[in-house]
Motif scaffolding. Sequence first.
Motif, PDB file in Angstrom:
ATOM      1  N   UNK A  62       0.895  -1.153   0.000  1.00  0.00           N
ATOM      2  CA  UNK A  62       0.000   0.000   0.000  1.00  0.00           C
ATOM      3  C   UNK A  62       0.936   1.205   0.000  1.00  0.00           C
ATOM      4  N   UNK A  63       1.149   1.835  -1.171  1.00  0.00           N
ATOM      5  CA  UNK A  63       2.252   2.782  -1.347  1.00  0.00           C
ATOM      6  C   UNK A  63       2.117   4.041  -0.489  1.00  0.00           C
ATOM      7  N   UNK A  64       3.200   4.805  -0.353  1.00  0.00           N
ATOM      8  CA  UNK A  64       3.167   6.017   0.464  1.00  0.00           C
ATOM      9  C   UNK A  64       1.995   6.925   0.105  1.00  0.00           C
ATOM     10  N   UNK A  65       1.225   7.278   1.124  1.00  0.00           N
ATOM     11  CA  UNK A  65       0.031   8.093   0.937  1.00  0.00           C
ATOM     12  C   UNK A  65      -0.282   8.795   2.249  1.00  0.00           C
ATOM     13  N   UNK A  66      -1.272   9.660   2.220  1.00  0.00           N
ATOM     14  CA  UNK A  66      -1.713  10.325   3.445  1.00  0.00           C
ATOM     15  C   UNK A  66      -3.229  10.494   3.414  1.00  0.00           C
ATOM     16  N   UNK A  67      -3.795  10.672   4.606  1.00  0.00           N
ATOM     17  CA  UNK A  67      -5.218  10.946   4.758  1.00  0.00           C
ATOM     18  C   UNK A  67      -5.355  12.362   5.321  1.00  0.00           C
ATOM     19  N   UNK A  68      -5.786  13.323   4.518  1.00  0.00           N
ATOM     20  CA  UNK A  68      -5.808  14.718   4.965  1.00  0.00           C
ATOM     21  C   UNK A  68      -6.775  15.004   6.095  1.00  0.00           C
ATOM     22  N   UNK A  69      -7.775  14.125   6.283  1.00  0.00           N
ATOM     23  CA  UNK A  69      -8.808  14.434   7.274  1.00  0.00           C
ATOM     24  C   UNK A  69      -8.859  13.448   8.436  1.00  0.00           C
ATOM     25  N   UNK A  70      -7.869  12.568   8.577  1.00  0.00           N
ATOM     26  CA  UNK A  70      -8.014  11.557   9.630  1.00  0.00           C
ATOM     27  C   UNK A  70      -6.689  10.963  10.083  1.00  0.00           C
ATOM     28  N   UNK A  71      -6.643  10.611  11.368  1.00  0.00           N
ATOM     29  CA  UNK A  71      -5.624   9.702  11.881  1.00  0.00           C
ATOM     30  C   UNK A  71      -6.121   8.286  11.592  1.00  0.00           C
ATOM     31  N   UNK A  72      -5.207   7.316  11.643  1.00  0.00           N
ATOM     32  CA  UNK A  72      -5.565   5.944  11.287  1.00  0.00           C
ATOM     33  C   UNK A  72      -4.956   4.958  12.275  1.00  0.00           C
ATOM     34  N   UNK A  73      -5.727   3.967  12.666  1.00  0.00           N
ATOM     35  CA  UNK A  73      -5.215   2.875  13.491  1.00  0.00           C
ATOM     36  C   UNK A  73      -5.509   1.577  12.754  1.00  0.00           C
ATOM     37  N   UNK A  74      -4.502   0.712  12.627  1.00  0.00           N
ATOM     38  CA  UNK A  74      -4.716  -0.564  11.936  1.00  0.00           C
ATOM     39  C   UNK A  74      -4.568  -1.729  12.909  1.00  0.00           C
ATOM     40  N   UNK A  75      -5.345  -2.778  12.631  1.00  0.00           N
ATOM     41  CA  UNK A  75      -5.303  -4.027  13.390  1.00  0.00           C
ATOM     42  C   UNK A  75      -5.005  -5.136  12.396  1.00  0.00           C
ATOM     43  N   UNK A  76      -3.950  -5.899  12.642  1.00  0.00           N
ATOM     44  CA  UNK A  76      -3.545  -6.948  11.702  1.00  0.00           C
ATOM     45  C   UNK A  76      -4.449  -8.162  11.865  1.00  0.00           C
ATOM     46  N   UNK A  77      -5.201  -8.457  10.813  1.00  0.00           N
ATOM     47  CA  UNK A  77      -6.083  -9.629  10.821  1.00  0.00           C
ATOM     48  C   UNK A  77      -5.313 -10.917  10.549  1.00  0.00           C
ATOM     49  N   UNK A  78      -4.489 -10.878   9.521  1.00  0.00           N
ATOM     50  CA  UNK A  78      -3.736 -12.060   9.113  1.00  0.00           C
ATOM     51  C   UNK A  78      -2.375 -11.642   8.594  1.00  0.00           C
ATOM     52  N   UNK A  79      -1.386 -12.514   8.794  1.00  0.00           N
ATOM     53  CA  UNK A  79      -0.081 -12.295   8.204  1.00  0.00           C
ATOM     54  C   UNK A  79       0.823 -11.399   9.024  1.00  0.00           C
ATOM     55  N   UNK A  80       1.869 -10.951   8.373  1.00  0.00           N
ATOM     56  CA  UNK A  80       2.883 -10.087   8.987  1.00  0.00           C
ATOM     57  C   UNK A  80       3.189  -8.966   8.002  1.00  0.00           C
ATOM     58  N   UNK A  81       3.183  -7.741   8.449  1.00  0.00           N
ATOM     59  CA  UNK A  81       3.415  -6.610   7.554  1.00  0.00           C
ATOM     60  C   UNK A  81       4.450  -5.648   8.132  1.00  0.00           C
ATOM     61  N   UNK A  82       5.043  -4.879   7.229  1.00  0.00           N
ATOM     62  CA  UNK A  82       5.993  -3.828   7.602  1.00  0.00           C
ATOM     63  C   UNK A  82       5.297  -2.496   7.367  1.00  0.00           C
ATOM     64  N   UNK A  83       5.273  -1.633   8.398  1.00  0.00           N
ATOM     65  CA  UNK A  83       4.567  -0.355   8.302  1.00  0.00           C
ATOM     66  C   UNK A  83       5.488   0.781   8.731  1.00  0.00           C
ATOM     67  N   UNK A  84       5.133   1.984   8.315  1.00  0.00           N
ATOM     68  CA  UNK A  84       5.910   3.139   8.757  1.00  0.00           C
ATOM     69  C   UNK A  84       5.270   4.439   8.346  1.00  0.00           C
ATOM     70  N   UNK A  85       5.669   5.513   9.033  1.00  0.00           N
ATOM     71  CA  UNK A  85       5.242   6.860   8.638  1.00  0.00           C
ATOM     72  C   UNK A  85       6.409   7.820   8.801  1.00  0.00           C
ATOM     73  N   UNK A  86       6.331   8.941   8.093  1.00  0.00           N
ATOM     74  CA  UNK A  86       7.372   9.963   8.112  1.00  0.00           C
ATOM     75  C   UNK A  86       6.881  11.199   8.852  1.00  0.00           C
ATOM     76  N   UNK A  87       7.713  11.715   9.764  1.00  0.00           N
ATOM     77  CA  UNK A  87       7.385  12.979  10.418  1.00  0.00           C
ATOM     78  C   UNK A  87       7.750  14.113   9.463  1.00  0.00           C
ATOM     79  N   UNK A  88       7.370  15.330   9.795  1.00  0.00           N
ATOM     80  CA  UNK A  88       7.685  16.480   8.943  1.00  0.00           C
ATOM     81  C   UNK A  88       9.171  16.830   8.983  1.00  0.00           C
ATOM     82  N   UNK A  89       9.927  16.214   9.889  1.00  0.00           N
ATOM     83  CA  UNK A  89      11.380  16.411   9.917  1.00  0.00           C
ATOM     84  C   UNK A  89      12.108  15.308   9.155  1.00  0.00           C
ATOM     85  N   UNK A  90      11.350  14.391   8.560  1.00  0.00           N
ATOM     86  CA  UNK A  90      11.953  13.322   7.767  1.00  0.00           C
ATOM     87  C   UNK A  90      12.331  12.084   8.552  1.00  0.00           C
TER      88      UNK A  90
END
Length: 218
Positions: free
Chosen positions: A105-133
Amino acid sequence: MATSMTYLFLTVFLVAAHTAFAETTMLQDLCVADLKGPKVNGYPCKDPSQITPEDFYFVGIAQAASTSNSSMGSTVTGANVEKIPGLNTMGVSISRIDYSPGGLNPPHLHPRASEAIFVLEGRIFVGFLTTTGKLISKYLNKGDVFVFPRALLHFQQNPNNAPASVIAAFDSQLPGTQVVGPSLFGSNPPIPDELLAKAFGMGPQEIQKVKGKFPPKK
Protein backbone atom coordinates in the motif's frame (compact mmCIF):
# COMPACT_ATOMS: atom_id res chain seq x y z
CA MET A 1 -2.06 32.10 45.58
CA ALA A 2 -0.94 29.09 43.55
CA THR A 3 -4.05 27.20 44.60
CA SER A 4 -6.28 30.10 43.53
CA MET A 5 -4.56 30.27 40.14
CA THR A 6 -4.99 26.50 39.75
CA TYR A 7 -8.70 26.74 40.48
CA LEU A 8 -9.01 29.66 38.04
CA PHE A 9 -7.21 27.70 35.31
CA LEU A 10 -9.36 24.63 35.89
CA THR A 11 -12.53 26.72 35.83
CA VAL A 12 -11.58 28.46 32.57
CA PHE A 13 -10.50 25.11 31.05
CA LEU A 14 -13.75 23.37 32.00
CA VAL A 15 -15.89 26.24 30.71
CA ALA A 16 -13.95 26.30 27.42
CA ALA A 17 -14.15 22.52 27.09
CA HIS A 18 -17.90 22.57 27.78
CA THR A 19 -18.39 25.33 25.20
CA ALA A 20 -16.39 23.45 22.56
CA PHE A 21 -18.27 20.24 23.30
CA ALA A 22 -21.62 22.01 23.12
CA GLU A 23 -20.76 23.53 19.74
CA THR A 24 -19.85 20.19 18.19
CA THR A 25 -22.51 17.98 19.75
CA MET A 26 -25.31 16.92 17.42
CA LEU A 27 -28.78 18.26 18.15
CA GLN A 28 -30.46 15.18 16.74
CA ASP A 29 -30.05 11.42 17.05
CA LEU A 30 -28.62 10.89 13.58
CA CYS A 31 -28.22 12.36 10.13
CA VAL A 32 -28.23 9.59 7.53
CA ALA A 33 -26.55 10.89 4.40
CA ASP A 34 -28.59 11.76 1.35
CA LEU A 35 -25.90 10.69 -1.13
CA LYS A 36 -27.77 12.37 -3.98
CA GLY A 37 -27.67 15.73 -2.22
CA PRO A 38 -24.92 18.37 -2.53
CA LYS A 39 -21.77 17.61 -0.54
CA VAL A 40 -20.29 20.66 1.19
CA ASN A 41 -18.76 19.58 4.50
CA GLY A 42 -20.67 16.35 4.71
CA TYR A 43 -23.94 15.29 3.14
CA PRO A 44 -27.43 16.68 3.86
CA CYS A 45 -29.68 14.56 6.03
CA LYS A 46 -31.98 12.01 4.50
CA ASP A 47 -35.71 12.29 5.19
CA PRO A 48 -36.12 10.48 8.56
CA SER A 49 -39.15 8.64 7.23
CA GLN A 50 -36.94 7.06 4.54
CA ILE A 51 -34.28 5.70 6.92
CA THR A 52 -33.81 1.91 6.89
CA PRO A 53 -31.47 -0.54 8.69
CA GLU A 54 -29.50 -0.82 5.44
CA ASP A 55 -28.29 2.76 5.98
CA PHE A 56 -26.20 1.48 8.89
CA TYR A 57 -25.09 -1.83 7.40
CA PHE A 58 -22.26 -2.96 5.10
CA VAL A 59 -21.00 -6.46 4.36
CA GLY A 60 -18.20 -5.48 1.98
CA ILE A 61 -15.24 -6.13 4.27
CA ALA A 62 -16.29 -9.57 5.50
CA GLN A 63 -14.14 -11.38 2.93
CA ALA A 64 -10.69 -10.72 1.51
CA ALA A 65 -10.73 -8.68 -1.70
CA SER A 66 -8.89 -9.81 -4.82
CA THR A 67 -5.51 -8.17 -5.39
CA SER A 68 -4.97 -9.64 -8.86
CA ASN A 69 -5.88 -6.42 -10.66
CA SER A 70 -3.75 -4.20 -8.41
CA SER A 71 -0.41 -2.99 -9.74
CA MET A 72 0.86 -2.71 -6.16
CA GLY A 73 -0.57 -6.01 -4.93
CA SER A 74 -2.93 -4.45 -2.41
CA THR A 75 -6.64 -3.64 -2.37
CA VAL A 76 -8.41 -1.19 -0.05
CA THR A 77 -12.11 -1.75 0.63
CA GLY A 78 -13.53 1.35 2.27
CA ALA A 79 -16.51 1.37 4.62
CA ASN A 80 -17.01 5.13 4.77
CA VAL A 81 -20.05 7.38 4.54
CA GLU A 82 -20.36 6.68 0.82
CA LYS A 83 -20.89 2.99 1.62
CA ILE A 84 -22.64 3.41 5.00
CA PRO A 85 -24.84 6.55 4.85
CA GLY A 86 -25.55 6.27 8.57
CA LEU A 87 -21.96 7.33 9.29
CA ASN A 88 -22.78 10.88 8.20
CA THR A 89 -21.69 13.39 10.91
CA MET A 90 -20.38 10.57 13.14
CA GLY A 91 -16.70 11.21 12.36
CA VAL A 92 -15.69 7.55 12.07
CA SER A 93 -15.14 4.97 9.32
CA ILE A 94 -13.19 1.78 8.68
CA SER A 95 -11.50 -0.01 5.80
CA ARG A 96 -10.08 -3.41 5.04
CA ILE A 97 -6.74 -3.70 3.25
CA ASP A 98 -5.67 -6.96 1.64
CA TYR A 99 -2.11 -7.61 0.47
CA SER A 100 -0.85 -10.30 -1.88
CA PRO A 101 2.61 -11.76 -1.12
CA GLY A 102 5.01 -8.85 -1.57
CA GLY A 103 2.07 -6.43 -1.86
CA LEU A 104 2.41 -2.73 -1.05
CA ASN A 105 0.00 0.00 0.00
CA PRO A 106 2.25 2.78 -1.35
CA PRO A 107 3.17 6.02 0.46
CA HIS A 108 0.03 8.09 0.94
CA LEU A 109 -1.71 10.32 3.45
CA HIS A 110 -5.22 10.95 4.76
CA PRO A 111 -5.81 14.72 4.96
CA ARG A 112 -8.81 14.43 7.27
CA ALA A 113 -8.01 11.56 9.63
CA SER A 114 -5.62 9.70 11.88
CA GLU A 115 -5.57 5.94 11.29
CA ALA A 116 -5.21 2.87 13.49
CA ILE A 117 -4.72 -0.56 11.94
CA PHE A 118 -5.30 -4.03 13.39
CA VAL A 119 -3.55 -6.95 11.70
CA LEU A 120 -6.08 -9.63 10.82
CA GLU A 121 -3.74 -12.06 9.11
CA GLY A 122 -0.08 -12.30 8.20
CA ARG A 123 2.88 -10.09 8.99
CA ILE A 124 3.41 -6.61 7.55
CA PHE A 125 5.99 -3.83 7.60
CA VAL A 126 4.57 -0.35 8.30
CA GLY A 127 5.91 3.14 8.76
CA PHE A 128 5.24 6.86 8.64
CA LEU A 129 7.37 9.96 8.11
CA THR A 130 7.38 12.98 10.42
CA THR A 131 7.68 16.48 8.94
CA THR A 132 11.38 16.41 9.92
CA GLY A 133 11.95 13.32 7.77
CA LYS A 134 12.22 10.81 10.60
CA LEU A 135 10.94 7.35 9.69
CA ILE A 136 8.92 5.55 12.37
CA SER A 137 8.58 1.93 11.25
CA LYS A 138 7.88 -1.53 12.65
CA TYR A 139 7.10 -5.12 11.66
CA LEU A 140 3.63 -6.15 12.82
CA ASN A 141 2.19 -9.59 13.45
CA LYS A 142 -1.37 -10.90 13.63
CA GLY A 143 -3.26 -9.13 16.41
CA ASP A 144 -0.93 -6.11 16.55
CA VAL A 145 -2.14 -2.50 16.39
CA PHE A 146 -0.29 0.48 14.91
CA VAL A 147 -1.30 4.15 14.60
CA PHE A 148 -0.57 6.67 11.83
CA PRO A 149 -0.95 10.38 12.74
CA ARG A 150 -3.27 12.57 10.71
CA ALA A 151 -1.96 13.82 7.35
CA LEU A 152 1.50 12.22 7.65
CA LEU A 153 2.90 10.08 4.82
CA HIS A 154 2.71 6.38 5.63
CA PHE A 155 2.77 2.95 4.00
CA GLN A 156 2.21 -0.76 4.60
CA GLN A 157 4.06 -3.61 2.91
CA ASN A 158 3.66 -7.37 3.01
CA PRO A 159 7.25 -8.68 2.79
CA ASN A 160 6.25 -12.34 3.06
CA ASN A 161 5.21 -15.16 0.74
CA ALA A 162 1.70 -15.44 2.21
CA PRO A 163 -1.28 -13.04 1.98
CA ALA A 164 -1.92 -10.50 4.73
CA SER A 165 -4.82 -8.23 5.73
CA VAL A 166 -5.62 -5.45 8.19
CA ILE A 167 -8.62 -3.51 9.42
CA ALA A 168 -8.08 0.26 9.49
CA ALA A 169 -10.11 2.67 11.66
CA PHE A 170 -10.34 6.42 10.98
CA ASP A 171 -11.62 9.40 12.95
CA SER A 172 -13.43 10.75 9.90
CA GLN A 173 -16.47 9.60 7.98
CA LEU A 174 -14.54 10.30 4.75
CA PRO A 175 -10.77 10.40 5.42
CA GLY A 176 -9.65 11.02 1.84
CA THR A 177 -6.51 9.45 0.40
CA GLN A 178 -3.69 11.13 -1.52
CA VAL A 179 -1.11 8.74 -2.99
CA VAL A 180 2.27 10.35 -3.67
CA GLY A 181 3.12 8.88 -7.09
CA PRO A 182 -0.19 9.41 -8.91
CA SER A 183 -0.70 12.82 -7.27
CA LEU A 184 2.62 14.22 -8.44
CA PHE A 185 3.10 12.44 -11.76
CA GLY A 186 -0.49 11.80 -12.84
CA SER A 187 -2.15 15.13 -12.04
CA ASN A 188 -4.62 16.77 -14.42
CA PRO A 189 -3.51 19.17 -15.76
CA PRO A 190 0.03 17.83 -15.38
CA ILE A 191 2.66 19.51 -13.22
CA PRO A 192 5.33 20.98 -15.58
CA ASP A 193 8.22 18.61 -16.26
CA GLU A 194 10.84 21.24 -15.45
CA LEU A 195 9.30 21.82 -12.02
CA LEU A 196 9.35 18.12 -11.14
CA ALA A 197 12.84 17.72 -12.63
CA LYS A 198 14.20 20.44 -10.37
CA ALA A 199 12.32 19.16 -7.32
CA PHE A 200 13.63 15.61 -7.69
CA GLY A 201 17.04 16.31 -9.20
CA MET A 202 16.14 14.46 -12.39
CA GLY A 203 16.23 15.23 -16.09
CA PRO A 204 13.06 16.04 -18.11
CA GLN A 205 13.33 12.73 -19.98
CA GLU A 206 13.42 10.82 -16.70
CA ILE A 207 10.34 12.72 -15.51
CA GLN A 208 8.51 11.82 -18.71
CA LYS A 209 9.41 8.18 -18.17
CA VAL A 210 8.00 8.27 -14.63
CA LYS A 211 4.85 10.10 -15.79
CA GLY A 212 4.26 7.32 -18.30
CA LYS A 213 3.64 4.98 -15.38
CA PHE A 214 0.90 7.21 -13.93
CA PRO A 215 -1.90 7.99 -16.42
CA PRO A 216 -3.40 11.46 -15.78
CA LYS A 217 -6.46 11.55 -13.54
CA LYS A 218 -9.75 12.35 -15.24
